[in-house]
Design a protein around this motif. Structure first.
Motif, PDB file in Angstrom:
ATOM      1  N   VAL A  20      31.989 -27.784  -5.061  1.00  0.00           N
ATOM      2  CA  VAL A  20      30.813 -27.223  -4.393  1.00  0.00           C
ATOM      3  C   VAL A  20      30.611 -27.858  -3.028  1.00  0.00           C
ATOM      4  O   VAL A  20      30.387 -27.175  -2.029  1.00  0.00           O
ATOM      5  CB  VAL A  20      29.554 -27.409  -5.259  1.00  0.00           C
ATOM      6  N   HIS A  21      30.700 -29.187  -2.960  1.00  0.00           N
ATOM      7  CA  HIS A  21      30.482 -29.885  -1.690  1.00  0.00           C
ATOM      8  C   HIS A  21      31.605 -29.612  -0.694  1.00  0.00           C
ATOM      9  O   HIS A  21      31.379 -29.520   0.508  1.00  0.00           O
ATOM     10  CB  HIS A  21      30.362 -31.387  -1.926  1.00  0.00           C
ATOM     11  N   VAL A  22      32.815 -29.477  -1.204  1.00  0.00           N
ATOM     12  CA  VAL A  22      33.960 -29.264  -0.321  1.00  0.00           C
ATOM     13  C   VAL A  22      33.938 -27.864   0.281  1.00  0.00           C
ATOM     14  O   VAL A  22      34.259 -27.657   1.447  1.00  0.00           O
ATOM     15  CB  VAL A  22      35.285 -29.490  -1.090  1.00  0.00           C
ATOM     16  N   LEU A  23      33.542 -26.890  -0.512  1.00  0.00           N
ATOM     17  CA  LEU A  23      33.604 -25.488  -0.082  1.00  0.00           C
ATOM     18  C   LEU A  23      32.268 -24.930   0.398  1.00  0.00           C
ATOM     19  O   LEU A  23      32.191 -23.756   0.762  1.00  0.00           O
ATOM     20  CB  LEU A  23      34.112 -24.619  -1.243  1.00  0.00           C
ATOM     21  N   ALA A  24      31.211 -25.749   0.383  1.00  0.00           N
ATOM     22  CA  ALA A  24      29.870 -25.255   0.707  1.00  0.00           C
ATOM     23  C   ALA A  24      29.814 -24.545   2.055  1.00  0.00           C
ATOM     24  O   ALA A  24      29.170 -23.498   2.195  1.00  0.00           O
ATOM     25  CB  ALA A  24      28.871 -26.407   0.680  1.00  0.00           C
TER      26      ALA A  24
END
Length: 244
Positions: A20-24
């Motif tokens: 989630v954090h990488v692709l946000a």
């Protein structure tokens, strides 16, 4: 003991959350939809999950606390939300240590000390590690699915806040730190045995953190919010919860 299928499911869940954090930043709808709508909708989902999903489990867990815990038994049974309060106060204290983002009138606000920046990132890394740990301890596929989807929405709000406060450090290192933290927490959960009451206390702590994040976002004077979007999310979650 956990079945191989359950461990695999929890691993997939943790990997999904870690991304989630990488692709946000790659989510197109975040760029097309005004932030006040998707942030308020995410906050509505998060707060609904706390009240309808986590709090009942916290009450159930504290009711089963073994007498071997001594004086803590009576305290927690009469005050089942004490860990939630501790979590909320702890995160509130950490937030107050962090200076506000820079503005055109006062660019010096962005020059917060390295210690404060990394303390903030470390606190959220611990928060994410606890969530990964909790997923590893869940033994119900439906419970895992609901928890993961609710946390994914919550993580989008956290990602937005961290980008606003520590954009440079968060993009370079912080985002990856939070990604690894949840995986590490899951690994520790799979390889260790812990009393169910501790899991309950950790759930309450996480619930306190979620409540604080939601309240800060929705009542912030610096960020626009949307009550209709918040209300739609709450009603939608209520409908799903009641129909289960």
């Amino acid at each position: 003991m956990y079945s191989i299928s359950l461990v695999s499911l929890s691993l997939v869940a943790v990997i999904f959350l870690s991304l989630v954090h990488v692709l946000a930043d790659m989510l197109r709808w975040k760029q097309q939809l005004p932030q006040k709508y998707w942030l308020s909708f995410a906050d509505g989902i998060s707060i609904s999950y706390v009240f309808l999903g986590l709090l009942p489990k916290i009450i159930e867990g504290t009711a089963d606390i073994p007498d071997s815990m001594g004086p803590m038994v009576a305290i927690l049974k009469h005050n089942p939300f004490l860990p939630l309060l501790i979590g909320l106060v702890s995160f509130y204290g950490l937030e107050r240590l962090i200076e506000k983002p820079a503005t055109e009138n006062n660019p010096q606000l962005s020059n917060s000390s390295e210690i404060r920046v990394w303390s903030h990132l470390a606190s959220y890394a611990l928060y994410k590690a606890i969530i990964g740990y909790l997923i590893a301890k869940m033994n119900d596929p439906l419970l895992i699915a609901i928890f993961v989807l609710s946390m994914a929405v919550h993580f989008l709000v956290v990602d937005y806040r961290m980008m606003e406060i520590h954009k440079g450090a968060y993009q370079r290192v912080g985002r990856w730190l939070l990604t690894l933290a949840i995986i590490l927490g899951w690994a520790i959960g799979i390889t260790t045995v812990i009393a169910p009451v501790v899991v309950t206390l950790l759930l309450a702590f996480v619930a306190g953190g979620i409540v604080l994040v939601v309240l800060e976002e929705e009542f912030s004077r610096e960020h626009p919010s949307s009550f209709p979007a918040f209300l739609v999310a709450v009603l939608a979650y209520m409908a799903v919860q009641i129909s289960m």
